[in-house]
Design a protein around this motif. Structure first.
Motif, short mmCIF file in Angstrom:
data_model
loop_
_atom_site.label_atom_id
_atom_site.label_comp_id
_atom_site.label_asym_id
_atom_site.label_seq_id
_atom_site.Cartn_x
_atom_site.Cartn_y
_atom_site.Cartn_z
N SER A 129 40.02 57.43 48.87
CA SER A 129 39.05 56.33 48.99
C SER A 129 38.60 56.15 50.44
O SER A 129 39.10 56.86 51.36
CB SER A 129 39.57 55.00 48.44
N LEU A 130 37.67 55.26 50.63
CA LEU A 130 37.02 55.08 51.94
C LEU A 130 36.28 53.75 51.94
O LEU A 130 36.18 53.08 50.92
CB LEU A 130 36.02 56.23 52.16
N ARG B 271 32.94 67.67 39.36
CA ARG B 271 33.71 67.82 38.11
C ARG B 271 32.89 67.35 36.91
O ARG B 271 32.88 68.00 35.86
CB ARG B 271 35.00 67.01 38.24
N1 LIG Z 1 42.14 61.52 42.21
C1 LIG Z 1 40.80 61.03 42.03
C2 LIG Z 1 40.05 61.25 43.28
C3 LIG Z 1 39.57 59.98 43.84
S1 LIG Z 1 38.54 60.28 45.22
C4 LIG Z 1 37.98 58.71 45.67
C5 LIG Z 1 36.78 58.74 46.57
N2 LIG Z 1 35.61 59.22 45.94
C6 LIG Z 1 37.00 59.52 47.84
O1 LIG Z 1 36.25 60.46 48.11
O2 LIG Z 1 37.92 59.16 48.58
C7 LIG Z 1 40.10 61.80 40.95
O3 LIG Z 1 40.59 62.88 40.56
O4 LIG Z 1 39.09 61.34 40.45
#
Ligand SMILES: N[C@@H](CCSC[C@H](N)C(=O)O)C(=O)O
Ligand SMILES: Cc1ncc(COP(=O)(O)O)c(C=O)c1O
Length: 380
Positions: free
Chosen positions: A321-322, A102
């Motif tokens: 998250s992770l 993005r």
């Molecule tokens: N809704 C958030 C997405 C967070 S993803 C967090 C992490 N990188 C993962 O891969 O679990 C956004 O739109 O930024």
């Protein structure tokens, strides 16, 4: 110093003013200057002792010279790309975190940067994509969410031969598992919100460089752009990092057990895990990683609903998250990678039915029982 000892005694591990073995949270925006320009700190965006402690620690852990802490991994990535200018071209791995995609697509392109998306496991394709305008090769390994593994040393070599920078997002591995700077990479970055913080209680980003000149440029940008990590978060992050070794050992053990379980589960059609000997990236992973990580993605057999599956889990938490102590599960297509247009997502191999699992450090039996319960629900 061995890695596990560095986690505890590396960087700045003791307060130089009081001897406190936990660096105090220096909640100060500015610092008294006895004489103009004298003194170690002037203003907390430019430097703060609590932040400096974690910055020096990550530089030590990654085998670099300079470390920088940011308010998020995304702020760190944006700061790295701020090294460059309109007209510059980049090669980017085809499986990166949806938010990175993005940033590239909706922000950086507006500033005149151009990008070629490549499967960086294909070293010929990486070489072919280099143009006179190319300034850097940017990739994740293992990738989010397909856990693809790129030969880090080989890409760093290609970058050097062509006079471009190599940049690796090391979030999925953590420096416990792999240290790209030791393999010749110029810039390593992290979403420290994951394994480094480790407890789902902090959002943070880190950058590490080895070349002092590059370090100076990142330091300048950190101060100029200003997306710095606050003192409280810096302290939380350093506290989390201290137990990285112990946590990773538990993560790795559980991940192997979960893989073995999923591998025998008839409702699973495909597993993405670098430690799977059938995985095409297994040999590269074995060569450059100390352990295969604790992220496993998988697809269910056609007709089985991934959303119903993840919503049935009780011990494993349905959340983005992770890298946390608690196991986390999600469906990338509609959660972490929802920002990628569907056609591009599918082209890059992220199917709607993909499930991503971050294996935590709970008792193994409870994780396996939770998975069994959700599979049983699908089967009923
Ligand atoms: N809704 C958030 C997405 C967070 S993803 C967090 C992490 N990188 C993962 O891969 O679990 C956004 O739109 O930024
Ligand atoms: C691999 C990877 N890099 C970078 C980021 C961005 O980090 P943050 O959420 O800390 O901004 C994420 C997730 O958010 C990620 O999974």
């Amino acid at each position: 110093m061995e890695f596990g000892t560095k986690l505890i005694h590396g960087g700045i591990s003791e307060d130089e003013f009081t001897g406190a073995t936990s660096i105090p949270i220096y909640m100060a925006s500015t610092f008294h200057q006895n004489k103009i320009g004298e003194g170690k700190y002037e203003y907390s965006r430019s430097g703060n002792p609590t932040r400096e402690a974690v910055e020096k620690l990550i530089a030590d852990l990654e085998g670099g010279n300079d470390g920088f802490a940011f308010a998020s991994g995304s702020a760190a990535i944006n700061t790295v790309f701020s090294l460059f200018s309109a007209g510059d071209h980049f090669i980017v791995g085809n499986d990166v975190y949806g938010g990175t995609f993005r940033l590239i697509n909706s922000v950086l392109k507006r500033f005149g940067m151009t990008f070629t998306i490549v499967d960086t496991r294909d070293l010929e394709a990486v070489k072919q994509a280099i143009t006179p305008e190319t300034k850097a090769i940017y990739l994740e390994t293992p990738t989010n969410p397909l856990l693809r593994v790129t030969d880090i040393a080989a890409v760093a070599d290609i970058a050097k031969q062509h006079g471009v920078l190599s940049i690796i997002d090391n979030t999925f591995a953590s420096p416990y598992i792999q240290r790209p700077i030791e393999l010749g990479v110029d810039i390593v970055l992290h979403s420290a919100s994951k394994y480094l913080g480790g407890h789902s209680d902090v959002i943070a980003g880190l950058i590490v460089t080895k070349d002092p000149e590059l370090g100076e440029q990142i330091g300048f940008l950190q101060n100029a752009i200003g997306g710095v990590l606050a003192p409280q978060e810096s302290w939380l992050l350093q506290r989390g990092i201290k137990t990285l070794s112990l946590r990773m050992q538990a993560h790795l053990k559980n991940a192997q057990a979960v893989f073995d379980y999923l591998n025998k589960q008839p409702m699973v059609s495909k597993i993405y895990y670098p430690g799977d000997p059938e995985n095409p990236d297994y040999e590269v992973a074995k060569k450059q990683m100390h352990g295969f990580g604790a992220m496993i993605s998988f697809e269910l057999k056609p007709g089985l609903d991934p959303k119903a599956f993840v919503e049935q889990l009780r011990v494993i938490t349905l959340a983005e998250s992770l890298g946390a102590i608690e196991s986390l599960v999600e469906v990338p297509a509609v959660m972490t990678h929802g920002a990628i247009p569907r056609d591009i997502r599918l082209q890059n191999g992220i199917k709607d039915e993909l499930i991503r699992l971050s294996v935590g450090i709970e008792d193994q039996a409870d994780l396996l029982a939770d998975l069994a319960h959700a599979f049983q629900y699908l089967g009923d």
